[in-house]
Design an enzyme around this catalytic site. Structure first.
Site, PDB file in Angstrom:
ATOM      1  N   ASN A  10       0.872  -1.174   0.000  1.00  0.00           N
ATOM      2  CA  ASN A  10       0.000   0.000   0.000  1.00  0.00           C
ATOM      3  C   ASN A  10       0.912   1.229   0.000  1.00  0.00           C
ATOM      4  OD1 ASN A  10      -2.684   1.090   2.274  1.00  0.00           O
ATOM      5  ND2 ASN A  10      -2.423   1.424   0.109  1.00  0.00           N
ATOM      6  N   CYS A  20      -5.213   5.600   7.871  1.00  0.00           N
ATOM      7  CA  CYS A  20      -4.659   4.500   7.092  1.00  0.00           C
ATOM      8  C   CYS A  20      -3.633   3.785   7.967  1.00  0.00           C
ATOM      9  CB  CYS A  20      -4.004   5.004   5.814  1.00  0.00           C
ATOM     10  SG  CYS A  20      -3.175   3.703   4.865  1.00  0.00           S
ATOM     11  N   ASN A  45      -1.598   1.230   7.198  1.00  0.00           N
ATOM     12  CA  ASN A  45      -0.311   1.026   6.529  1.00  0.00           C
ATOM     13  C   ASN A  45       0.501   2.315   6.503  1.00  0.00           C
ATOM     14  OD1 ASN A  45      -0.575  -1.760   5.806  1.00  0.00           O
ATOM     15  ND2 ASN A  45      -2.054  -1.159   4.249  1.00  0.00           N
ATOM     16  N   HIS A  95     -16.065   0.277   6.614  1.00  0.00           N
ATOM     17  CA  HIS A  95     -15.698  -0.928   5.866  1.00  0.00           C
ATOM     18  C   HIS A  95     -16.901  -1.865   5.793  1.00  0.00           C
ATOM     19  CE1 HIS A  95     -11.284  -0.275   5.796  1.00  0.00           C
ATOM     20  NE2 HIS A  95     -11.549   0.414   6.891  1.00  0.00           N
ATOM     21  N   GLU A 122     -10.429   0.166  -2.046  1.00  0.00           N
ATOM     22  CA  GLU A 122     -10.379   1.297  -1.123  1.00  0.00           C
ATOM     23  C   GLU A 122     -11.163   2.477  -1.658  1.00  0.00           C
ATOM     24  OE1 GLU A 122      -7.211   2.603   1.376  1.00  0.00           O
ATOM     25  OE2 GLU A 122      -5.889   1.020   0.642  1.00  0.00           O
ATOM     26  N   CYS A 143      -4.597  -2.810   2.844  1.00  0.00           N
ATOM     27  CA  CYS A 143      -5.278  -1.747   3.588  1.00  0.00           C
ATOM     28  C   CYS A 143      -5.238  -2.121   5.055  1.00  0.00           C
ATOM     29  CB  CYS A 143      -6.723  -1.594   3.102  1.00  0.00           C
ATOM     30  SG  CYS A 143      -7.695  -0.412   4.060  1.00  0.00           S
ATOM     31  N   GLY A 166      -8.562  -1.964   6.657  1.00  0.00           N
ATOM     32  CA  GLY A 166      -9.333  -3.050   6.058  1.00  0.00           C
ATOM     33  C   GLY A 166      -8.978  -4.404   6.643  1.00  0.00           C
TER      34      GLY A 166
END
Length: 281
Positions: free
Chosen positions: A15, A77, A79, A166, A215, A224, A227
């Site tokens: 990512n 986020c 990541n 999500h 995404e 993600c 995610g």
């Protein structure tokens, strides 16, 4: 007069984002910069733009803002937050191995595992998941699976908010899912007032969870972090998996632990530098 900006491209499990230290460079229109720089053929190429700054409040050390490839601003986020931990430590901006990071979805604590001056991995306290959020999901908000239509197909999934929304869909054949088609349709489903990140997941024979992600604002990405957390929570809530899971994404594997003691979700995974350069603002 053209302004040159130094950037660093990093990725967490594939990512990838463009990182800019705003203590050094002012980005007056980050949405436009994200769209232009993220373009794969005419720009740097990335899933979006991340701005790093001082937090400005005593409760946090640093702050992040993240803009998707389409210019929309994301709340968080996972990541990118791991990459920020590596960035701050390995560039000598901080010597802390526990960093409090201010995001639009709250203050996240980054815990760095360091070996010989290198950040080997980062664990992020992603705080508590939410199964109830009427602002983000107009369907069933009780952790039960809901059925949503996408084109000619109906999908059964679980809504989980990790600050950002999500919708996690479990399948027995993840390879057969057209992630691009159905992910885009579901992102804009009227059930999601703020649009939504879509995860397609399959429980593997060894208990690990194979997950692919669409995404919100970026499309298919290699991984993600939020995610992966949402997938692990949905798997536990629907009794498909225990509260600790290995989530295998296109770009790598993330370890997710949903702690019973504090109800927080903890995410651990790698972060890596890709390259650095200068570009026009």
């Amino acid at each position: 007069m053209t302004t040159r900006v130094h950037f660093t491209k990093m990725h967490g499990a594939g990512n990838d984002y463009i990182y800019v230290d705003t203590s050094l460079y002012n980005i007056p229109d980050p949405a436009a910069a994200a769209r232009r720089w993220s373009a794969p053929h005419t720009g740097i190429g990335s899933d979006g733009l991340v701005l790093i700054s001082e937090a400005g409040i005593p409760e946090a050390d640093y702050a992040m803002r993240i803009f998707n490839a389409d210019g929309s601003e994301a709340m968080m986020c996972g990541n990118a937050s791991r990459c920020i931990g590596k960035y701050l430590y390995e560039k000598g901006i901080t010597t802390k191995t526990a960093i409090r990071l201010l995001t639009l979805s709250g203050i996240k604590t980054l815990r760095l595992t360091v070996d010989g001056g290198n950040v080997e991995s980062v664990e992020v306290d992603m705080l508590k998941p939410a199964l109830h959020n009427k602002a983000q999901f107009l369907g069933s908000n009780d952790g039960k699976e809901a059925v949503l239509g996408a084109g000619d197909t109906e999908f059964c999934g679980t809504f989980v908010s990790m600050g950002n929304p999500h919708f996690v869909i479990f399948t027995d054949d993840i390879a057969g899912i057209d992630v691009s088609r159905y992910g885009q349709l579901l992102e804009y489903n009227p059930a999601f007032p703020e649009r939504c990140n879509i995860e397609f997941a399959q429980i593997l024979p060894d208990g690990r969870i194979r997950t692919r992600v669409w995404e919100r604002g970026s499309g298919i990405t290699m991984a993600c972090g939020t995610g992966a957390c949402a997938t692990a929570v949905a798997a536990a809530v629907t009794q498909r998996a225990p509260r600790q899971s290995e989530i295998i994404m296109d770009g790598g594997t993330l370890s997710i632990r949903w702690c019973e003691t504090d109800n927080h979700v903890y995410m651990r995974g790698p972060a890596a530098f890709v390259f650095e350069g200068d570009t026009d603002l």
